[in-house]
Design a protein around this motif. Structure first.
Motif: not given
Length: 229
Positions: A70-76
């Motif tokens: 959901r984009g609440q954190s970076a993908v990494t």
């Protein structure tokens, strides 16, 4: 989409493209992050085969769970959280079946950087070996926190995002881990005093090549980040 355009896309865009059916988008994500995921897995588990399996499990989980991002954190951060979950799962299973502690010590010697293992001075090799023996005695959650903060150089706030726990929990796990390591490693410091020489230090820059709050317990499981494939 061609390789040049795909290579210039952000991680989040690549994940969206993967969900929409792009057959090569996830491969680009793997290419960007696999070395750091491998470094965390290897240093957390201390066994190349176990680390490779954990990373594979994590990437399969991420591949299948990409639609839940959901984009609440970076993908990494999301990928590291899944990888740490896979590592802790394997570490707990290994602890439950371990019968020969010395075997764990031998495996943890593989935590030496590949380019150092053959040519490093004997003194450095001895220090590494004692450090790794000591790390093997820590609970998996403390070990994971120390690997991220003291060996990989993550700020506490970022490590908390990876582990999906409050920053206070990361600080507590690191403090308790260091306190457990200190009696085993004090003799390695000049004069036998000081903190244990955790490899790299907390301010170590993040390389891309490898090779608690009240009521919270160090044994609390890491939350979030996809399940086992």
């Amino acid at each position: 989409m061609d390789d040049v355009t795909r290579g210039g896309a952000s991680d989040a865009d690549l994940l969206t493209m993967h969900v929409k059916g792009d057959p090569d988008a996830f491969s680009e994500i793997v290419r960007r992050h696999r070395d750091r995921l491998w470094a965390v897995a290897l240093r957390t588990l201390g066994d190349r085969e176990e680390a490779a399996d954990a990373v594979q499990d994590a990437l399969v989980s991420a591949y299948r769970a990409a639609h839940t991002f959901r984009g609440q954190s970076a993908v990494t951060t999301w990928l590291h959280r899944i990888t740490v979950n896979a590592c802790l799962d394997r570490a707990r299973k290994a602890a439950s079946r371990r019968t020969a502690p010395l075997a764990e010590t031998e495996r943890l010697e593989q935590l030496l950087e590949p380019h150092e293992s053959a040519a490093a001075p004997a003194e450095r090799g001895d220090l590494h070996r004692e450090l790794l023996q000591a790390l093997a005695t820590l609970p998996p959650e403390q070990r994971a926190a120390l690997v991220l903060v003291d060996m990989q150089g993550y700020p506490v706030a970022e490590a908390a995002k990876v582990l999906d726990v409050p920053t206070g929990t990361v600080k507590s796990r690191c403090a308790r881990g260091r306190a457990r390591l200190l009696p085993m490693l004090t003799h390695l410091r000049p004069g036998g005093r000081g903190s244990p020489p955790i490899e790299g230090g907390r301010n170590r820059s993040q390389g891309t090549s490898v090779p608690p709050p009240a009521g919270q317990n160090d044994a609390d499981p890491v939350k979030g980040g996809g399940g086992r494939a």
